[in-house]
Design an enzyme around this catalytic site. Structure first.
Site, PDB file in Angstrom:
ATOM      1  N   GLU A   1       2.260   0.624  -3.645  1.00 20.92           N
ATOM      2  CA  GLU A   1       1.255  -0.079  -4.023  1.00 20.92           C
ATOM      3  C   GLU A   1       0.074   0.284  -3.009  1.00 20.92           C
ATOM      4  O   GLU A   1      -1.067  -0.426  -3.078  1.00 20.92           O
ATOM      5  CB  GLU A   1       1.372  -1.424  -4.271  1.00 20.92           C
ATOM      6  CG  GLU A   1       2.388  -2.020  -5.251  1.00 20.92           C
ATOM      7  CD  GLU A   1       1.962  -2.105  -6.475  1.00 20.92           C
ATOM      8  OE1 GLU A   1       1.053  -2.628  -6.734  1.00 20.92           O
ATOM      9  OE2 GLU A   1       2.768  -1.648  -7.502  1.00 20.92           O
TER      10      GLU A   1
ATOM     11  N   HIS B   1       0.705  -8.833  -3.218  1.00 21.34           N
ATOM     12  CA  HIS B   1       0.354  -7.635  -2.142  1.00 21.34           C
ATOM     13  C   HIS B   1       0.290  -8.477  -1.054  1.00 21.34           C
ATOM     14  O   HIS B   1      -0.234  -9.697  -0.772  1.00 21.34           O
ATOM     15  CB  HIS B   1      -0.903  -6.821  -2.335  1.00 21.34           C
ATOM     16  CG  HIS B   1      -0.782  -5.993  -3.603  1.00 21.34           C
ATOM     17  ND1 HIS B   1      -1.677  -5.894  -4.461  1.00 21.34           N
ATOM     18  CD2 HIS B   1       0.175  -5.046  -4.208  1.00 21.34           C
ATOM     19  CE1 HIS B   1      -1.182  -4.943  -5.630  1.00 21.34           C
ATOM     20  NE2 HIS B   1      -0.068  -4.590  -5.087  1.00 21.34           N
TER      21      HIS B   1
ATOM     22  N   CYS C   1      -9.781  -6.194  -2.064  1.00 20.90           N
ATOM     23  CA  CYS C   1      -8.859  -5.408  -2.989  1.00 20.90           C
ATOM     24  C   CYS C   1      -9.795  -4.368  -3.376  1.00 20.90           C
ATOM     25  O   CYS C   1      -9.333  -3.138  -4.004  1.00 20.90           O
ATOM     26  CB  CYS C   1      -8.468  -6.159  -4.578  1.00 20.90           C
ATOM     27  SG  CYS C   1      -6.949  -7.075  -4.198  1.00 20.90           S
TER      28      CYS C   1
END
Length: 449
Positions: free
Chosen positions: A175, A248, A369
């Site tokens: 990721e 995350h 992000c």
């Protein structure tokens, strides 16, 4: 060697919508089916980038990806007289599948790749591994275009190594930088690279939500980037955090310079994690740990406010670091109070600035992000495609571009509109010229060549 941490923010794409496609992302699920505002979203992101550039920080942008993604629909057997007709037919026949081909999720550039600065790598180059993002269908289609974007922005192979994604197999679920932190005395010095995984691929996982990052993916990136094992740390994210919605690591932890800012429940074995970081940093610098107790900020508040999905920055002219947090952190009682105590105390974080990125937040992505951190020496900085670097001229171009090409609103009833295909392509075609990406950057441009 002198270096700076540059932030490359993902531009919100023309098809920004609330599809609720990410399992474990509570904000995405909560706002599924809401009316989105693509134009407001891209302008919010640009305002954040410009404010940081105006403060003297190095800022660039990353282009959105082509959506709706017609090549995948064709590969899945959908057909029509035009690409717009293919989109309309696919949306009518299988809206859940089609929504995965419409998502503007590449805006969250923290998932674009894992980045290792040249100070840490054995060959002295800056390394990128684009994330395969295979846990979710809508994100698993990003990897190749991300590689193409990074290659266009960092084009000198003598200075930059842009790798392919890891294999598209669940053992190597990756990721990107959302599960990676680098600590150092200063950006240009050798540092400690911290990889955080949710699961070992060869263990059974029966959690409520997916553990998206595997240990095996982290180890593979370490090897291909040529990192020193003594300066690399592998930490397991806590199951408690994952099951609370921390999909995350950057939802519960952020760090820069020598400072690691994290929630009490970020790591499965906190004591061992911090000891491992200290051992890896030995002889380089003394890590500074800022732990947020659950008693002061409950894990649920940390996740909904995105306190840790903030940008922690070495601010020009300031001795203490600055946290750029979302407005939701200011509006949540526990996190607001904590931030006030943090800056009033003797912590290494001296100020908290609040950014309005609500369109991103409603889909589960805060300020952190939206950006990919890239440490650049001066020589490396000069080798970056200059047209993607934020200044007054680029900001004016991109705001005019967004106001020209983006819809004010996208409701669930609008998502099957065949006109979205040509609208999005006109926007992206214009963008490639603004950012100097070439006339064959996107699949539709190569298709029409």
């Amino acid at each position: 060697m002198s270096a700076v941490e540059a932030n490359f923010d993902g531009l919100v794409g023309p098809t920004h919508n609330y599809g609720g496609l990410a399992p474990g992302n509570l904000a995405s699920a909560k706002n599924s089916g809401s009316i989105a505002a693509p134009r407001a979203g891209v302008l919010e992101g640009l305002a954040k980038v410009k404010s940081l550039a105006d403060a003297g920080l190095v800022q660039g942008v990353l282009p959105p990806q082509e959506r709706p993604y017609i090549p995948h629909l064709k590969a899945l057997g959908f057909s029509g007289a035009s690409d717009g007709a293919i989109w309309e037919a696919a949306y009518k026949a299988h809206p859940a599948l089609a929504l995965n081909m419409l998502s503007a999720s590449s805006m969250w550039a923290a998932n674009a790749a894992t980045v290792s600065p040249s100070a840490d790598t054995q060959d002295g180059r800056l390394h990128f591994t684009p994330a395969n993002l295979l846990t979710a269908l809508h994100r698993s289609i990003e990897g190749e275009q991300t590689r193409r974007a990074l290659s266009a922005i960092f084009p000198d192979p003598a200075r930059f190594a842009v790798h392919d994604t890891l294999p598209y197999q669940s053992a190597f679920a990756d990721e990107g930088a959302a599960n990676h932190v680098r600590l150092c005395a200063e950006h240009g010095a050798e540092g400690v690279e911290i990889f955080v995984h949710g699961r070992d691929a060869f263990e059974a996982w029966d959690g409520k939500f997916p553990a998206r990052q595997t240990l095996q993916a982290c180890e593979a990136v370490e090897r291909r980037h040529g990192l020193k094992s003594a300066r690399t740390v592998h930490i397991r994210q806590s199951r408690k955090a994952i099951e609370a919605g921390a999909f995350h690591n950057d939802v519960v932890c952020v760090g820069t310079g020598p400072v690691l800012f994290f929630h009490e429940h970020a790591f499965e074995d906190k004591a061992e994690a911090l000891d491992a970081i200290r051992r890896a940093a030995d002889g380089l610098f003394e890590p500074v740990f800022v732990e947020v107790p659950d008693a002061e900020v409950p894990l649920a508040d940390a996740i909904t406010s995105y306190l840790f999905n903030s940008q922690l920055l070495v601010w020009p002219g300031e001795v203490r670091q600055v946290l750029v947090a979302p407005k939701e952190t200011e509006e949540t009682a526990s996190t607001n109070a904590y931030c006030q105590r943090l800056v009033e105390g003797n912590s290494p974080i001296g100020a908290v600035k609040f950014a309005d990125v609500r369109q991103s937040m409603r889909n589960g992505g805060g300020p952190a992000c939206l950006r990919l951190r890239v440490v650049l020496t001066e020589a490396e900085r000069q080798a970056v495609n200059p047209k993607v670097m934020m200044d007054d001229a680029l900001y004016a171009q991109l705001t005019d571009w967004a106001n020209t090409h983006y819809r004010e609103a996208l409701s669930p009833d609008d998502l099957g509109d065949p006109a979205l295909v040509d609208e999005s392509r006109r926007a992206l075609d214009a963008l490639t010229s603004i950012l100097g990406l070439g006339s064959d950057f996107y699949p539709f441009q190569r298709q029409g060549a």
